[in-house]
Motif scaffolding. Structure first.
Motif, short mmCIF file in Angstrom:
data_model
loop_
_atom_site.label_atom_id
_atom_site.label_comp_id
_atom_site.label_asym_id
_atom_site.label_seq_id
_atom_site.Cartn_x
_atom_site.Cartn_y
_atom_site.Cartn_z
N SER A 1 15.28 36.38 3.45
CA SER A 1 14.30 35.49 2.84
C SER A 1 12.90 35.96 3.19
N VAL A 2 12.00 35.81 2.24
CA VAL A 2 10.60 36.15 2.47
C VAL A 2 10.08 35.29 3.63
N ALA A 3 10.47 34.03 3.67
CA ALA A 3 10.00 33.11 4.70
C ALA A 3 10.35 33.60 6.10
N SER A 4 11.52 34.24 6.26
CA SER A 4 11.94 34.70 7.59
C SER A 4 11.04 35.80 8.12
N VAL A 5 10.37 36.53 7.25
CA VAL A 5 9.46 37.60 7.67
C VAL A 5 8.01 37.11 7.62
N LEU B 1 4.01 30.26 -4.40
CA LEU B 1 4.26 30.99 -3.15
C LEU B 1 4.88 30.06 -2.13
N GLU B 2 4.29 28.88 -1.95
CA GLU B 2 4.83 27.92 -0.99
C GLU B 2 6.24 27.49 -1.36
N ALA C 1 9.55 27.92 0.91
CA ALA C 1 10.36 26.74 1.25
C ALA C 1 11.81 26.90 0.77
N ASP C 2 11.98 27.55 -0.37
CA ASP C 2 13.32 27.74 -0.94
C ASP C 2 14.08 28.90 -0.31
N ASP D 1 14.60 38.65 -5.09
CA ASP D 1 14.22 37.67 -6.11
C ASP D 1 12.71 37.45 -6.16
N PHE D 2 12.08 37.43 -4.99
CA PHE D 2 10.64 37.21 -4.91
C PHE D 2 9.88 38.25 -5.73
#
Length: 118
Positions: A12-16, A49-50, A54-55, A61-62
């Motif tokens: 996930s993008v969020a994890s980085v 982006l947010e 969050a997803d 996919d991003f």
């Protein structure tokens, strides 16, 4: 595609992203600036982006669904993680490394107008 790259695309993008923010904040920059370079690179709005963060949207996919990849991103050159960006063949990995390079430039104190290739 090797096994390591496959794992990165599925992360996930969020994890980085949290690490991007931590890196720049240690150097006196802000999350808002990380968001700005990410929006510049991809064309996502702040709300989108947010939502992607969050997803827990994957890198694959991003970047596959980026609404307006910036044509000036091809001006991002150099070495990141020991690899010359302009030599990366896989499109998703090249996009990930573009983002890595932008964050690295922020952390090094480069002025935003230079980071954004203005």
């Amino acid at each position: 595609m090797n096994h390591v790259n496959h794992r990165i695309y599925g992360m996930s993008v969020a994890s980085v992203y949290v690490h991007y923010v931590t890196k720049v904040e240690r150097k006196g920059r802000s999350r808002a600036e990380v968001d700005e370079v990410t929006r510049w690179l991809t064309g996502y709005s702040q709300a989108d982006l947010e939502a992607a963060l969050a997803d827990k949207t994957t890198f694959q996919d991003f970047f596959d669904h980026a609404p307006a990849p910036n044509p000036s991103r091809s001006l991002i050159k150099g070495v990141i993680c020991g690899v010359r960006i302009e030599e990366i063949d896989h499109p998703t990995m090249r996009e990930i490394r573009y983002l890595d390079k932008l964050v690295d430039e922020l952390a090094k104190g480069r002025p935003m107008e230079k980071v954004l290739r203005n």
